[in-house]
Design a protein around this motif. Structure first.
Motif, PDB file in Angstrom:
ATOM      1  N   VAL A   1       0.904  -1.063   0.044  1.00  0.00           N
ATOM      2  CA  VAL A   1      -0.049   0.080   0.176  1.00  0.00           C
ATOM      3  C   VAL A   1       0.894   1.238  -0.012  1.00  0.00           C
ATOM      4  CG1 VAL A   1      -1.823   1.329   1.312  1.00  0.00           C
ATOM      5  CG2 VAL A   1      -1.875  -0.979   1.156  1.00  0.00           C
ATOM      6  N   TRP A   2       0.432   2.069  -0.924  1.00  0.00           N
ATOM      7  CA  TRP A   2       1.561   3.327  -0.919  1.00  0.00           C
ATOM      8  C   TRP A   2       0.537   4.620  -1.306  1.00  0.00           C
ATOM      9  CZ3 TRP A   2       2.768   6.408  -5.189  1.00  0.00           C
ATOM     10  CH2 TRP A   2       2.381   6.168  -6.376  1.00  0.00           C
ATOM     11  N   GLY A   3       1.033   5.749  -0.898  1.00  0.00           N
ATOM     12  CA  GLY A   3       0.179   6.866  -1.453  1.00  0.00           C
ATOM     13  C   GLY A   3       1.013   8.144  -1.103  1.00  0.00           C
ATOM     14  N   ALA A   4       0.401   9.130  -1.468  1.00  0.00           N
ATOM     15  CA  ALA A   4       0.835  10.462  -1.255  1.00  0.00           C
ATOM     16  C   ALA A   4      -0.300  11.536  -1.080  1.00  0.00           C
ATOM     17  CB  ALA A   4       1.734  10.765  -2.551  1.00  0.00           C
ATOM     18  N   GLY A   5       0.133  12.668  -0.432  1.00  0.00           N
ATOM     19  CA  GLY A   5      -1.026  13.775  -0.240  1.00  0.00           C
ATOM     20  C   GLY A   5      -0.633  14.959   0.090  1.00  0.00           C
ATOM     21  N   LEU A   6      -1.187  16.160  -0.114  1.00  0.00           N
ATOM     22  CA  LEU A   6      -0.878  17.450   0.284  1.00  0.00           C
ATOM     23  C   LEU A   6      -2.027  18.095   0.854  1.00  0.00           C
ATOM     24  CD1 LEU A   6       0.813  19.924  -0.138  1.00  0.00           C
ATOM     25  CD2 LEU A   6      -0.574  20.330  -2.353  1.00  0.00           C
ATOM     26  N   ARG A   7      -1.793  18.812   2.024  1.00  0.00           N
ATOM     27  CA  ARG A   7      -2.732  19.444   2.934  1.00  0.00           C
ATOM     28  C   ARG A   7      -2.254  20.961   2.967  1.00  0.00           C
ATOM     29  NH1 ARG A   7      -3.455  16.308   7.998  1.00  0.00           N
ATOM     30  NH2 ARG A   7      -4.467  15.121   6.595  1.00  0.00           N
ATOM     31  N   VAL A   8      -3.036  21.928   2.724  1.00  0.00           N
ATOM     32  CA  VAL A   8      -2.765  23.386   2.936  1.00  0.00           C
ATOM     33  C   VAL A   8      -3.724  23.961   4.038  1.00  0.00           C
ATOM     34  CG1 VAL A   8      -2.541  25.510   1.681  1.00  0.00           C
ATOM     35  CG2 VAL A   8      -2.080  23.485   0.609  1.00  0.00           C
ATOM     36  N   TRP A   9      -3.031  24.618   4.811  1.00  0.00           N
ATOM     37  CA  TRP A   9      -4.082  25.173   5.872  1.00  0.00           C
ATOM     38  C   TRP A   9      -3.831  26.972   5.695  1.00  0.00           C
ATOM     39  CZ3 TRP A   9      -0.691  21.227   9.011  1.00  0.00           C
ATOM     40  CH2 TRP A   9      -1.602  20.330   9.446  1.00  0.00           C
ATOM     41  N   ARG A  10      -4.733  27.503   5.982  1.00  0.00           N
ATOM     42  CA  ARG A  10      -4.533  28.882   5.776  1.00  0.00           C
ATOM     43  C   ARG A  10      -5.382  29.418   6.780  1.00  0.00           C
ATOM     44  NH1 ARG A  10      -6.136  29.466  -0.936  1.00  0.00           N
ATOM     45  NH2 ARG A  10      -4.105  28.954  -1.718  1.00  0.00           N
ATOM     46  N   SER A  11      -4.606  30.040   7.679  1.00  0.00           N
ATOM     47  CA  SER A  11      -5.270  30.745   9.050  1.00  0.00           C
ATOM     48  C   SER A  11      -4.998  32.143   9.276  1.00  0.00           C
ATOM     49  CB  SER A  11      -4.372  29.950  10.075  1.00  0.00           C
ATOM     50  OG  SER A  11      -4.619  30.501  11.439  1.00  0.00           O
ATOM     51  N   ALA A  12      -6.283  32.653   9.337  1.00  0.00           N
ATOM     52  CA  ALA A  12      -6.223  34.470   9.653  1.00  0.00           C
ATOM     53  C   ALA A  12      -6.863  34.782  10.779  1.00  0.00           C
ATOM     54  CB  ALA A  12      -7.172  34.957   8.608  1.00  0.00           C
ATOM     55  N   ALA A  13      -5.924  35.462  11.520  1.00  0.00           N
ATOM     56  CA  ALA A  13      -6.307  35.686  13.184  1.00  0.00           C
ATOM     57  C   ALA A  13      -6.793  37.069  13.162  1.00  0.00           C
ATOM     58  CB  ALA A  13      -5.185  35.615  14.143  1.00  0.00           C
ATOM     59  N   THR A  14      -7.958  37.281  13.806  1.00  0.00           N
ATOM     60  CA  THR A  14      -8.191  38.766  14.320  1.00  0.00           C
ATOM     61  C   THR A  14      -7.643  39.127  15.795  1.00  0.00           C
ATOM     62  OG1 THR A  14     -10.149  38.681  12.966  1.00  0.00           O
ATOM     63  CG2 THR A  14     -10.172  40.387  14.366  1.00  0.00           C
ATOM     64  N   ASN A  15      -6.755  39.780  15.992  1.00  0.00           N
ATOM     65  CA  ASN A  15      -6.164  39.805  17.052  1.00  0.00           C
ATOM     66  C   ASN A  15      -6.709  40.809  17.981  1.00  0.00           C
ATOM     67  OD1 ASN A  15      -4.123  37.851  16.713  1.00  0.00           O
ATOM     68  ND2 ASN A  15      -2.568  39.288  15.750  1.00  0.00           N
ATOM     69  N   GLY A  16      -6.814  40.631  19.144  1.00  0.00           N
ATOM     70  CA  GLY A  16      -7.374  41.518  20.149  1.00  0.00           C
ATOM     71  C   GLY A  16      -6.295  42.219  21.104  1.00  0.00           C
ATOM     72  N   ALA A  17      -6.545  42.752  22.129  1.00  0.00           N
ATOM     73  CA  ALA A  17      -5.676  43.416  23.135  1.00  0.00           C
ATOM     74  C   ALA A  17      -4.607  42.352  23.969  1.00  0.00           C
ATOM     75  CB  ALA A  17      -6.170  44.119  23.883  1.00  0.00           C
ATOM     76  N   ILE A  18      -5.408  40.995  24.182  1.00  0.00           N
ATOM     77  CA  ILE A  18      -4.518  40.351  25.097  1.00  0.00           C
ATOM     78  C   ILE A  18      -4.122  38.820  24.093  1.00  0.00           C
ATOM     79  CG2 ILE A  18      -4.968  38.568  26.963  1.00  0.00           C
ATOM     80  CD1 ILE A  18      -6.956  40.525  28.032  1.00  0.00           C
ATOM     81  N   LEU A  19      -4.760  38.367  23.428  1.00  0.00           N
ATOM     82  CA  LEU A  19      -4.486  37.371  22.690  1.00  0.00           C
ATOM     83  C   LEU A  19      -4.162  37.554  21.217  1.00  0.00           C
ATOM     84  CD1 LEU A  19      -7.027  34.513  23.723  1.00  0.00           C
ATOM     85  CD2 LEU A  19      -5.050  34.991  24.901  1.00  0.00           C
ATOM     86  N   VAL A  20      -2.950  37.223  20.884  1.00  0.00           N
ATOM     87  CA  VAL A  20      -2.373  37.817  19.642  1.00  0.00           C
ATOM     88  C   VAL A  20      -1.454  36.505  18.712  1.00  0.00           C
ATOM     89  CG1 VAL A  20      -0.674  39.294  18.452  1.00  0.00           C
ATOM     90  CG2 VAL A  20      -1.983  40.074  20.513  1.00  0.00           C
ATOM     91  N   PHE A  21      -1.892  36.637  17.622  1.00  0.00           N
ATOM     92  CA  PHE A  21      -0.855  35.504  16.692  1.00  0.00           C
ATOM     93  C   PHE A  21      -0.350  36.537  15.628  1.00  0.00           C
ATOM     94  CE2 PHE A  21      -3.935  32.482  18.349  1.00  0.00           C
ATOM     95  CZ  PHE A  21      -3.016  31.347  18.344  1.00  0.00           C
ATOM     96  N   LEU A  22       1.055  36.279  15.578  1.00  0.00           N
ATOM     97  CA  LEU A  22       2.019  36.877  14.811  1.00  0.00           C
ATOM     98  C   LEU A  22       2.858  36.068  14.173  1.00  0.00           C
ATOM     99  CD1 LEU A  22       3.133  40.038  17.003  1.00  0.00           C
ATOM    100  CD2 LEU A  22       1.369  39.863  15.341  1.00  0.00           C
ATOM    101  N   PRO A  23       2.476  36.314  12.693  1.00  0.00           N
ATOM    102  CA  PRO A  23       1.824  37.205  11.810  1.00  0.00           C
ATOM    103  C   PRO A  23       0.344  36.462  11.940  1.00  0.00           C
ATOM    104  CG  PRO A  23       2.878  35.403  10.407  1.00  0.00           C
ATOM    105  CD  PRO A  23       3.489  35.170  11.852  1.00  0.00           C
ATOM    106  N   GLU A  24      -0.303  37.684  11.422  1.00  0.00           N
ATOM    107  CA  GLU A  24      -1.861  37.372  11.706  1.00  0.00           C
ATOM    108  C   GLU A  24      -2.218  36.079  10.686  1.00  0.00           C
ATOM    109  OE1 GLU A  24      -3.808  41.116  11.253  1.00  0.00           O
ATOM    110  OE2 GLU A  24      -3.547  41.705  13.608  1.00  0.00           O
ATOM    111  N   LYS A  25      -1.831  36.287   9.457  1.00  0.00           N
ATOM    112  CA  LYS A  25      -2.047  35.401   8.298  1.00  0.00           C
ATOM    113  C   LYS A  25      -0.863  34.444   8.083  1.00  0.00           C
ATOM    114  CE  LYS A  25      -5.568  38.441   6.264  1.00  0.00           C
ATOM    115  NZ  LYS A  25      -5.964  38.795   4.520  1.00  0.00           N
TER     116      LYS A  25
END
Length: 649
Positions: free
Chosen positions: A338-362
Motif C-alpha cells: 500500500v502506498w500513497g501521497a497527499g498534500l494538505r494546505v492550511w490557511r489561518s487568519a487571526a483577528t487579534n485583540g488586546a490580550i491574545l495575539v498571533f503574529l503574523p496574523e495570516k
C-alpha cells in the motif's frame, strides 16, 4: 442574543418536557404495535472478530488479524449506550481516556497526554482529518454526526504515523458513517431531560439505479453546570447542524460526496458568547482493479471560524484543503503493498485583540507526504509489516515516521504481535506564533524555534477467543518521548516561552474482554494501568509557575476500570449498565470518582424505540478534569436523566 431569566428557563424546560411527552404519545399511537421486533441483531463474539477494519493497514482486514491495539465501537454499542455526542460514544472504547472538562468540551486521548487540546491523537470522520492547526488539537464541541448514522468507530491506541501522518502519536480514532443506501426513509430522533434537549431529522432516498442520498438536520441545547465552589460555571451551549451524503456504486468501487454546515454558541464566564461555526465538503472515488489491487482518491475542504468576545476579543478563521491518493497492489504472492501521497494546505487568519495575539496574523502552511507499507506473509502463521512515511512541513522541514510490526497466529483464534514505531507531533500556531499581553507578570509567547515532539514506541499485544462466548485482548506499551513541549522562563523578567525542554516515558497495559453469558446477555470489562515519568531535561530553565514540572504533557489517571452489562429482557426491553472507576489526577489534583450509568430501552416495533438514560447515579456530582495550567474554575457534573425517542417512518 437575549438571555432567558431563571423563571423563563424553567418554563422553557417544562414546555420542552410537555412537547416531548406529546411526541412520544403521538408516535406510539402511530407505530405498528402488532409488528414484533426480531431478536436483537447484536453481533456474536465470533462475528466481532471478523469485522473488516481499515485503520490499521489502510486495507480491509478482519479485526482478529490486525496487529495493533484496536477496539471497534459498533453501531449497536452506540445505540445501547444512549450517547448523544461523539465524545460520549468514545467512552465505550477501553483504550481511550475521555474526560469532560466543562459543559461544552472534552479531553480525549490514549496512553496519556490528556490536555485541554489533546494534541497527540488523530481523529478522522469518514476520512476527513478534524485536527486543528491552531492548537494541534480537536475542537470536540463541533465534531458531530447523527448518532443513528454511525456504522462503527475504529479506535487504535498506539502510534499510527506511518499511515496517518503527524499527530497520530498516541492513537487514531476513525469515525465511519453508514452509506446513504443504508439510511433510506425518514427518521426522527427526540430527546429531553433535566440537562439537555435534542432533535434530529433525517431523510433518505434513491438516486437512479445504484445511487442514494440522505439529508439531515439537528439541533440541541445543553444546560450549564456548577463549579466546585457551587457557582454557575456558565458553560452551557447550543448548536445547529445540517448535512448530506450521496453514494454511487459500492463502498470499494464507487463515489461518495458528503458535507456538513454547523454553528455553535458557547456560554463563558466573561461577557458575551463564544461562537464556532464552519462547514466541510468531501469527495471520494474508489476503484477495484483487475489484479486484485485498488485505487482511492479523496479530497476535502474544511472551514472553521472561532470567535471569542469579551476582554480578549479574539477571532480566527481556518481553511483546510486536502487531497490524497493511495494504491493497494499485490506485488507478489507473499507481498501486499500500500502506498500513497497527499498534500494538505492550511490557511489561518487571526483577528487579534488586546490580550491574545498571533503574529503574523495570516499564515499558510503546507504539509506534503509520501508513504509506503508492505505486508509480507512469511508463512501461513507469520506476517511482517514494514512501512515508512516521509513528510515535509513549513515549520520543521522533512521528517520520517517508520514502523515495523510482526504478527504470529499460534491458533486460528489467537494473535500475538509486536511493534516498534516512531511518530511526531508537528508544531502548531500556538507553539510558534502565539502571544499573551496585558497580564502583569505573565507575558507569554510561542517559541520561534519550536521543534516537533517525538515518540518512539514499543508495543506487545495478544488477542484471543478461546471459546465461542469469550474474547479478550492484552496490550503492553512503552512510550519514550523526546523534545516534549515545555514552559520556560523568557529572557525578560516575568515572561514565559514555549520550548522543547521536556522528556520522559509512559509505560502501561490495556486489558479488555467480552463474555457472552447467553444469547441475550453480554458482559464487558476493561482496565488500563499506566505510569508516567515526565520531567524537564537536565539544565532546562524551570518556569516561574512550577505546575506539571514545567511540562505541558497532560494530567492522566494511573488506572481506570470499567464493567458493562448489556441485557435483553422480555417484551422487547433492554437494560444496559456501565460502572466506571477513574483514579485521581495528579496535577492539578482532581479526586477519583466512580460513576454508574444506565439505560432502559423499549422497542415495541422495528420503527419505534423509547429509552430512559441515566448518568451519574451514585453521587450528586463529580469533576472529571483539571487543566495542567489551571485558570478556569473546575466544573462539576450532576446526575442527569434523559428520555429519548427514535421513530422511523
Amino acid at each position: 442574543m437575549a438571555r432567558l431569566t431563571r423563571p423563563e428557563k424553567h418554563g422553557a424546560r417544562r414546555l420542552g418536557w410537555r412537547a416531548g411527552w406529546l411526541g412520544l404519545v403521538c408516535c406510539a399511537a402511530a407505530a405498528d404495535g402488532g409488528e414484533q421486533l426480531p431478536q436483537l441483531s447484536r453481533m456474536s463474539i465470533e462475528e466481532l472478530a471478523e469485522i473488516p477494519i481499515t485503520s490499521v493497514s489502510k486495507r480491509a482486514e478482519p479485526l482478529g488479524d490486525a496487529a495493533a491495539a484496536v477496539y471497534i465501537i459498533t453501531a449497536e454499542d452506540v445505540r445501547r449506550s444512549g450517547a448523544t455526542s461523539v465524545p460520549e460514544a468514545l467512552r465505550l472504547a477501553p483504550n481511550l481516556e475521555v474526560a469532560r472538562t466543562n459543559g461544552n468540551n472534552y479531553v480525549v486521548t490514549a496512553r496519556g497526554g490528556s490536555t485541554g487540546n489533546g494534541n497527540k491523537l488523530l481523529v478522522l470522520i469518514d476520512g476527513r482529518v478534524v485536527y486543528n492547526p491552531l492548537n494541534a488539537g480537536v475542537f470536540w464541541e463541533v465534531q458531530d454526526v447523527m448518532m443513528e448514522d454511525i456504522e462503527r468507530i475504529e479506535v487504535i491506541s498506539g502510534p499510527g504515523g506511518t499511515l496517518w501522518g503527524s499527530n497520530a502519536v498516541n492513537g487514531v480514532i476513525n469515525i465511519l458513517t453508514r452509506s446513504s443506501a443504508d439510511t433510506q426513509g425518514t427518521l426522527l430522533a427526540l430527546g429531553g431531560g433535566n440537562q439537555e434537549r435534542d432533535v434530529a431529522l433525517r431523510q433518505g432516498w434513491r438516486l437512479g439505479g445504484d445511487g442514494s442520498m440522505r439529508l439531515y438536520a439537528k439541533g440541541f441545547r445543553r444546560d450549564g453546570n456548577r463549579t466546585t465552589a457551587g457557582a454557575d460555571a456558565r458553560d452551557g451551549w447550543s448548536g445547529r447542524q445540517a448535512g448530506f451524503r450521496a453514494d454511487w456504486g459500492a463502498a470499494d468501487d464507487g463515489v461518495t460526496l458528503q458535507g456538513d454546515l454547523y454553528d455553535r454558541e458557547l456560554d463563558q464566564i466573561a461577557s458575551g458568547e463564544r461562537r464556532r461555526s464552519g462547514g466541510n465538503l468531501l469527495a471520494r472515488w474508489s476503484h477495484t482493479l483487475a489484479d486484485g489491487g485498488a485505487l482511492q482518491v479523496q479530497a476535502y475542504y474544511d472551514h472553521v471560524y472561532n470567535l471569542m468576545p469579551g476582554a480578549v476579543l479574539f477571532g480566527e478563521s481556518n481553511n483546510t484543503y486536502d487531497i490524497e491518493a493511495q494504491h493497494r497492489l499485490p506485488v507478489a504472492a507473499r507481498h501486499e503493498l500500500v502506498w500513497g501521497a497527499g498534500l494538505r494546505v492550511w490557511r489561518s487568519a487571526a483577528t487579534n485583540g488586546a490580550i491574545l495575539v498571533f503574529l503574523p496574523e495570516k499564515v499558510e502552511t503546507r504539509l506534503s507526504n509520501l508513504f509506503v507499507q508492505d505486508a509480507i506473509t512469511l508463512d501461513e502463521d507469520w506476517k511482517l509489516t514494514l512501512g515508512a512515511k516521509v513528510e515535509h512541513n513549513g515549520y520543521t522541514g522533512t521528517e520520517y515516521q517508520p514502523n515495523v510490526r510482526l504478527a504470529w497466529k499460534p491458533t486460528p483464534r489467537s494473535l500475538l504481535w509486536a511493534a516498534v514505531s516512531r511518530a511526531l507531533r508537528t508544531p502548531s500556531r500556538v507553539d510558534r506564533d502565539f502571544y499573551v499581553f496585558g497580564i502583569p507578570g505573565a507575558a507569554y509567547r510561542g517559541g520561534s524555534d519550536f521543534r516537533s515532539e517525538r515518540l518512539t514506541a514499543l508495543e506487545l499485544g495478544y488477542r484471543a477467543q478461546p471459546t465461542a462466548s469469550l474474547s479478550y485482548s492484552v496490550n503492553a506499551f512503552y512510550n519514550k518521548y523526546d523534545d516534549l513541549r515545555s514552559i520556560e522562563n523568557g529572557k525578560a523578567a516575568g515572561t514565559l516561552t514555549i520550548g522543547n525542554q521536556a522528556e520522559g516515558n509512559v509505560a502501561g497495559v490495556e486489558i479488555w474482554g467480552n463474555y457472552q453469558v447467553n444469547q441475550g446477555w453480554r458482559l464487558s470489562a476493561s482496565q488500563t494501568l499506566q505510569r508516567e515519568r515526565i520531567s524537564l531535561q537536565p539544565g532546562a530553565t524551570r518556569p516561574a509557575p512550577a505546575g506539571g514540572a514545567g511540562t505541558l504533557f497532560g494530567n492522566d489517571p494511573p488506572h481506570r476500570y470499567v464493567l458493562r452489562s448489556s441485557l435483553d429482557l422480555p417484551r422487547q426491553l433492554e437494560l444496559d449498565l456501565s460502572l466506571t472507576r477513574v483514579a485521581s489526577l495528579p496535577f492539578p489534583y482532581v479526586p477519583a470518582y466512580t460513576s454508574l450509568d444506565g439505560r432502559l430501552g423499549w422497542r415495541p416495533s422495528p420503527r419505534l424505540e423509547l429509552a430512559l438514560n441515566a448518568r451519574n447515579l451514585l453521587d450528586r456530582g463529580h469533576a472529571e478534569f483539571g487543566n495542567v495550567t489551571g485558570g478556569t474554575p473546575r466544573a462539576v457534573f450532576d446526575r442527569a436523566l434523559m428520555l429519548q425517542l427514535i421513530w422511523k417512518f
